[in-house]
Design a protein around this motif. Structure first.
Motif, PDB file in Angstrom:
ATOM      1  N   GLY A  35       4.601  55.608  54.892  1.00  0.00           N
ATOM      2  CA  GLY A  35       4.479  55.804  56.289  1.00  0.00           C
ATOM      3  C   GLY A  35       5.754  55.432  57.030  1.00  0.00           C
ATOM      4  N   TRP A  36       5.773  55.791  58.350  1.00  0.00           N
ATOM      5  CA  TRP A  36       6.783  55.451  59.160  1.00  0.00           C
ATOM      6  C   TRP A  36       5.997  54.732  60.455  1.00  0.00           C
ATOM      7  CZ3 TRP A  36      11.985  55.035  58.703  1.00  0.00           C
ATOM      8  CH2 TRP A  36      12.596  55.729  57.481  1.00  0.00           C
ATOM      9  N   PHE A  37       6.545  53.836  60.911  1.00  0.00           N
ATOM     10  CA  PHE A  37       5.814  53.215  62.199  1.00  0.00           C
ATOM     11  C   PHE A  37       7.063  52.953  63.042  1.00  0.00           C
ATOM     12  CE2 PHE A  37       1.449  52.390  60.770  1.00  0.00           C
ATOM     13  CZ  PHE A  37       1.563  52.488  59.537  1.00  0.00           C
ATOM     14  N   ARG A  38       6.768  52.713  64.196  1.00  0.00           N
ATOM     15  CA  ARG A  38       7.539  52.342  65.282  1.00  0.00           C
ATOM     16  C   ARG A  38       7.268  51.270  66.199  1.00  0.00           C
ATOM     17  NH1 ARG A  38       8.118  58.077  68.580  1.00  0.00           N
ATOM     18  NH2 ARG A  38       6.240  57.922  69.931  1.00  0.00           N
ATOM     19  N   GLN A  39       7.978  50.498  66.952  1.00  0.00           N
ATOM     20  CA  GLN A  39       7.803  49.459  67.744  1.00  0.00           C
ATOM     21  C   GLN A  39       8.813  49.443  68.774  1.00  0.00           C
ATOM     22  OE1 GLN A  39       7.175  45.569  66.035  1.00  0.00           O
ATOM     23  NE2 GLN A  39       5.856  44.911  67.875  1.00  0.00           N
ATOM     24  N   ALA A  40       8.192  49.716  70.137  1.00  0.00           N
ATOM     25  CA  ALA A  40       8.941  49.590  71.224  1.00  0.00           C
ATOM     26  C   ALA A  40       8.958  48.327  71.855  1.00  0.00           C
ATOM     27  CB  ALA A  40       8.640  50.781  72.465  1.00  0.00           C
ATOM     28  N   PRO A  41       9.971  47.880  72.635  1.00  0.00           N
ATOM     29  CA  PRO A  41      10.107  46.604  73.198  1.00  0.00           C
ATOM     30  C   PRO A  41       8.692  46.047  74.071  1.00  0.00           C
ATOM     31  CG  PRO A  41      12.266  47.560  73.557  1.00  0.00           C
ATOM     32  CD  PRO A  41      11.299  48.394  73.108  1.00  0.00           C
ATOM     33  N   GLY A  42       8.145  45.084  73.654  1.00  0.00           N
ATOM     34  CA  GLY A  42       6.993  44.812  74.374  1.00  0.00           C
ATOM     35  C   GLY A  42       5.661  45.328  74.241  1.00  0.00           C
ATOM     36  N   LYS A  43       5.767  46.433  73.275  1.00  0.00           N
ATOM     37  CA  LYS A  43       4.378  47.152  72.687  1.00  0.00           C
ATOM     38  C   LYS A  43       4.226  46.653  71.053  1.00  0.00           C
ATOM     39  CE  LYS A  43       5.016  51.021  75.863  1.00  0.00           C
ATOM     40  NZ  LYS A  43       5.400  52.331  75.981  1.00  0.00           N
ATOM     41  N   LYS A  44       2.915  47.224  71.056  1.00  0.00           N
ATOM     42  CA  LYS A  44       2.493  47.002  69.503  1.00  0.00           C
ATOM     43  C   LYS A  44       3.213  47.993  68.730  1.00  0.00           C
ATOM     44  CE  LYS A  44      -2.078  45.102  70.661  1.00  0.00           C
ATOM     45  NZ  LYS A  44      -3.396  45.124  70.317  1.00  0.00           N
ATOM     46  N   ARG A  45       3.328  47.523  67.295  1.00  0.00           N
ATOM     47  CA  ARG A  45       3.900  48.779  66.344  1.00  0.00           C
ATOM     48  C   ARG A  45       2.701  49.864  66.185  1.00  0.00           C
ATOM     49  NH1 ARG A  45       6.323  46.131  60.853  1.00  0.00           N
ATOM     50  NH2 ARG A  45       7.340  44.750  62.683  1.00  0.00           N
ATOM     51  N   GLU A  46       3.290  50.966  66.265  1.00  0.00           N
ATOM     52  CA  GLU A  46       2.278  52.030  66.116  1.00  0.00           C
ATOM     53  C   GLU A  46       2.756  53.189  65.131  1.00  0.00           C
ATOM     54  OE1 GLU A  46       2.692  54.412  69.757  1.00  0.00           O
ATOM     55  OE2 GLU A  46       4.724  54.890  69.367  1.00  0.00           O
ATOM     56  N   PHE A  47       1.588  53.819  64.643  1.00  0.00           N
ATOM     57  CA  PHE A  47       1.821  54.973  63.735  1.00  0.00           C
ATOM     58  C   PHE A  47       2.667  55.952  64.041  1.00  0.00           C
ATOM     59  CE2 PHE A  47       0.937  57.397  59.922  1.00  0.00           C
ATOM     60  CZ  PHE A  47       0.626  58.751  60.674  1.00  0.00           C
ATOM     61  N   VAL A  48       3.510  56.729  63.369  1.00  0.00           N
ATOM     62  CA  VAL A  48       4.345  57.544  63.727  1.00  0.00           C
ATOM     63  C   VAL A  48       3.935  58.885  62.577  1.00  0.00           C
ATOM     64  CG1 VAL A  48       6.497  58.824  63.607  1.00  0.00           C
ATOM     65  CG2 VAL A  48       6.198  56.411  64.430  1.00  0.00           C
TER      66      VAL A  48
END
Length: 123
Positions: A35-48
């Motif tokens: 899987g690939w996930f991403r996390q933006a500043p101040g946000k939770k890590r999310e599924f991509v």
């Protein structure tokens, strides 16, 4: 112990493309849900995106039609091709491997994680 190393991140403009790579060692990518996930500043890590079994894939609604996950078994590497990038795609992108093929959009299902690679999309 599976080790994952991401690469390919960078600073691009909106509309550009990037391809992220995730090189695996200590295990074969074809044996795991990748899987690939991403996390933006101040946000939770999310599924991509995720890929498992032969060619099963899943994508977050926000990236459908723009991102493609693929796998090269010979290189033991998973890729994330990202096209038509938007500023909201900015974040740290993480590669992960899960032993189970159940609930593959749930980050809690993943056993192994890479260190992440930064993607920044300017407007």
């Amino acid at each position: 112990q599976v080790q994952l190393v991401e690469s390919g991140g960078g600073l691009v403009q909106a509309g550009d493309s990037l391809r992220l790579s995730c090189a695996a060692s200590g295990g074969t990518v074809s044996s795991y849900a990748m899987g690939w996930f991403r996390q933006a500043p101040g946000k939770k890590r999310e599924f991509v995106a995720a890929r498992w079994s032969g060619s099963s894939t899943a994508y977050a609604d926000s990236v459908k039609g723009r991102f493609t996950i693929s796998r090269d078994n010979a290189k033991n590497t998973v890729y994330l091709q990202m096209n038509s990038l938007k500023p909201e795609d900015t974040g740290v992108y993480y590669c992960a491997a899960a032993s189970s093929f159940i609930a593959i959009t749930d980050l809690g299902r993943y056993n192994y994680w890479g260190q992440g690679t930064q993607v920044t999309v300017s407007s």
